[in-house]
Scaffold this motif. Sequence first.
Motif, PDB file in Angstrom:
ATOM      1  N   ILE A   1       0.838  -1.193   0.000  1.00 26.19           N
ATOM      2  CA  ILE A   1       0.000   0.000   0.000  1.00 26.19           C
ATOM      3  C   ILE A   1       0.877   1.248   0.000  1.00 26.19           C
TER       4      ILE A   1
ATOM      5  N   ASP B   1      -0.299  -2.452  -4.604  1.00 24.01           N
ATOM      6  CA  ASP B   1      -1.617  -3.040  -4.827  1.00 24.01           C
ATOM      7  C   ASP B   1      -2.727  -2.010  -4.613  1.00 24.01           C
ATOM      8  N   LEU B   2      -2.427  -0.978  -3.821  1.00 21.68           N
ATOM      9  CA  LEU B   2      -3.412   0.051  -3.516  1.00 21.68           C
ATOM     10  C   LEU B   2      -2.704   1.365  -3.199  1.00 21.68           C
TER      11      LEU B   2
ATOM     12  N   LYS C   1      -5.424   0.670  -8.424  1.00 26.17           N
ATOM     13  CA  LYS C   1      -6.484   0.798  -7.424  1.00 26.17           C
ATOM     14  C   LYS C   1      -6.131   1.975  -6.513  1.00 26.17           C
TER      15      LYS C   1
ATOM     16  N   VAL D   1      -7.629   4.995  -3.797  1.00 31.03           N
ATOM     17  CA  VAL D   1      -8.668   5.537  -2.922  1.00 31.03           C
ATOM     18  C   VAL D   1      -8.231   6.948  -2.553  1.00 31.03           C
TER      19      VAL D   1
ATOM     20  N   LYS E   1     -11.348   4.269  -6.882  1.00 31.51           N
ATOM     21  CA  LYS E   1     -12.235   3.187  -6.462  1.00 31.51           C
ATOM     22  C   LYS E   1     -13.198   3.635  -5.367  1.00 31.51           C
TER      23      LYS E   1
ATOM     24  N   VAL F   1     -10.180  -0.705   2.419  1.00 34.57           N
ATOM     25  CA  VAL F   1      -8.969  -1.418   1.989  1.00 34.57           C
ATOM     26  C   VAL F   1      -9.267  -2.901   1.780  1.00 34.57           C
TER      27      VAL F   1
ATOM     28  N   ILE G   1     -11.127  -3.732  -1.344  1.00 38.23           N
ATOM     29  CA  ILE G   1     -10.395  -3.571  -2.600  1.00 38.23           C
ATOM     30  C   ILE G   1      -9.278  -4.605  -2.758  1.00 38.23           C
ATOM     31  N   ILE G   2      -8.491  -4.814  -1.712  1.00 36.31           N
ATOM     32  CA  ILE G   2      -7.369  -5.768  -1.871  1.00 36.31           C
ATOM     33  C   ILE G   2      -7.426  -6.960  -0.925  1.00 36.31           C
TER      34      ILE G   2
END
Length: 120
Positions: free
Chosen positions: A5, A49-50, A77, A79, A99, A115, A118-119
């Motif tokens: 992240i 990943d995010l 991805k 946020v 997202k 979180v 999403i992942i």
Amino acid sequence: MKGKILIVDDAAFMRMMLKDTLKKNGYEDIIEGADGEIAVQTYKAEKPDLVIMDITMPNKNGLDALKEIKAYDSNAKIVMCSAMGQESMVVEAIRSGAKDFIVKPFKADRVLKTVEGIIG
């Protein structure tokens, strides 16, 4: 390992709070950035990943960074975080590919729910 992240916020305190919340819940691989310019460079180098990113930042704001990252990787991805009263920016962020968004000051359970949704 729950995923990498990237947290981007010009306020070190906000990055620390997000990082602490995530680490307490098993997210260990966390990278930080202080503005949108760093966010774009770090995304390309690290492929997280995010991304959890503030909207209002110096050098390059979160909306510009969001658009640049999505142009580079359409599957990114992201946020967005924003303070109350920035609804128009939130709408633009979602239209630009975010997202979800988290309103500041954020609540830990809201961050984790987002979180995890999403992942995982």
